[in-house]
Design a protein around this motif. Structure first.
Motif: not given
Length: 461
Positions: A196, A92-94, A365, A162, A166-167, A271, A193
């Motif tokens: 996304h 979730f933080h890439y 992020r 994300p 990515i998710l 992060s 968000d």
């Protein structure tokens, strides 16, 4: 009036929130105003306990009932360390490169959510409004629905969501997002968000967009909307003038009377962009030597998840960078970087914020980042400091008068820090006034009311 039931990974006594983080403080505000039940993990790990089982504890704090459940070691390690913080947090933080996609973790994650739902269900009243928080408990509503719960249930994600590609790296990602459709309302920190989420459910699961906030899939309708979390501005400003905050301000003002102070405050987490920040400070000293013996960076990085190897490596890297700068630039009477790896009392922080000329809030992020808002609230309007803020923090959508930076660009961040140090008083005052107005208009009370009003207005299915 319906009772509020808050469900989160950890439970904090609202009367003892002085050292708590932003989430705990915000939830304490919500429950103290409305009364109700706060339910979650006790923080206790039972060695040798049975997976999927846990003893429940209840006590009262004013008009708030606090109910917690113990976890056995196997459940804790798979649910909390393994899936929540070893898979969801990095993704979730890439940071796909830091995710541990061990298929065994998801079983513990689902088992603990089932345990929590099973323990909570008998405590619920028919008209309760349930508010579930954060990535640890994404499947909570689905588990409650499976047990026959008909209540309105809302979810708030405090970290970023994300982009779809990515998710989609998360094993069983469709199950995870399907779980979100058991809620009536999903709250996000930022509009990005929401975008996304909309993109994912449209492309990956073929959800029908009923309007820009409502989506239908898996036989259910869900509303998704941004509700940027705030702080209690008046309460934090009062801490600035309280004894501990005032003492900190006076002591630091005296000790650094000949220095310009730059300040960073956060948990030690990859992060937060800490190595990049320290490298930017080094670049500042290199490119603008007038800051040598003049500017000092105080970096507070409180301990976090030290059982994970990634965090131990980050600590070593940060300590090495700080030591190198102090070795290369330091003098007998001046150290460029003051690095502190321990918690600092929330009552003392406002004084530290107030004395700082520049706050460096530069995560790679972040869902929101309340440090940015706390810094604004603590400033002297007559002589305010400057906020240097990452464009990748959720707060950047609101705090546009800050100096927005790309934390990956070490040179560009150094340039912005220099601009902050040289900013004329009248411009600092103008920016601060606009920032303060924004965090007052969208404070924690606004966040709570806006979200809960939207949840109460949802049509339960």
């Amino acid at each position: 009036m319906s009772r509020l039931v808050v469900v989160s990974n950890r439970v904090s006594d609202p009367r003892k929130s002085a050292g708590a983080g932003g989430l705990a403080v915000a939830l304490g505000e919500a429950l103290s105003a409305n009364g109700g039940l706060w339910f979650g993990w006790s923080g206790t790990i039972v060695e040798g306990g049975t997976p999927g089982e846990g003893e429940m504890h209840t006590h009262h704090s004013g008009n708030v009932t606090l109910t917690t459940v113990d976890l056995c070691r196997e459940d804790h390690d798979s649910y909390y360390l393994g899936y929540s913080n070893g898979v969801l947090w990095p993704v979730f933080h890439y940071r796909l490169d830091l995710a541990d996609f061990d298929a065994g973790y998801i079983g513990g994650y689902r088992r603990v959510n089932q345990l929590m739902a099973r323990k909570l269900m008998p405590l619920l009243k028919p008209d309760d409004i349930i508010w579930v928080h954060d990535y640890h408990l994404i499947p909570m509503a689905a588990e409650l629905r499976a047990m026959g719960c008909k209540n309105r249930i809302g979810f708030f994600l405090h970290i970023p969501l994300p982009p779809p590609l990515i998710l989609a790296a998360v094993p069983q990602h469709e199950w995870l997002i399907r779980s979100l459709f058991a809620y009536d309302l999903i709250g996000f920190q930022a509009q990005s968000d929401v975008e996304h989420f909309s993109s994912y459910v449209g492309k990956e699961v073929g959800a029908e967009a009923l309007d820009k906030h409502q989506f239908r899939a898996f036989g259910r309708k869900v509303q998704a909307q941004a509700f940027p979390i705030g702080i209690d501005v008046d309460e934090f400003a009062a801490l600035t003038h309280a004894k501990e905050g005032r003492d900190m301000y006076e002591r630091m003002k005296k000790e650094f009377s000949r220095r310009r102070l730059l300040l960073g405050v956060e948990r030690l987490d990859y992060s937060k962009g800490l190595p990049q920040r320290v490298r930017s400070f080094r670049e500042l000293l290199k490119n603008y030597p007038e800051n040598i013996r003049s500017a000092t960076l105080i970096q507070i990085a409180s301990p976090s998840r030290e059982a994970l190897d990634t965090y131990a490596g980050l600590r070593q890297e940060l300590e090495s960078l700080c030591g190198a700068i102090n070795g290369d630039y330091g003098e007998l009477d001046w150290m460029p970087v003051r690095y502190i790896h321990r918690n600092v009392s929330r009552k003392r922080l406002p004084g530290l914020y107030r004395v700082a000329d520049v706050a460096l809030v530069t995560p790679l992020r972040d869902g929101m980042n309340l440090v940015a808002k706390e810094f604004i609230a603590a400033q002297d309007p007559a002589d305010p400091g400057v906020l240097v803020l990452s464009r990748f923090a959720g707060a950047a959508e609101q705090l546009k008068e800050a100096l927005l930076v790309n934390p990956y660009d070490v040179h560009g961040t150094a340039e912005s820090i220099q601009l902050a140090l040289q900013m004329p008083l009248i411009e600092r005052q103008r920016r601060h006034q606009q920032l303060l107005e924004r965090i007052r208009s969208q404070d924690v009370h606004w966040w709570r009311k806006t979200y809960l009003d939207a949840l109460a207005a949802c049509d339960p299915e």
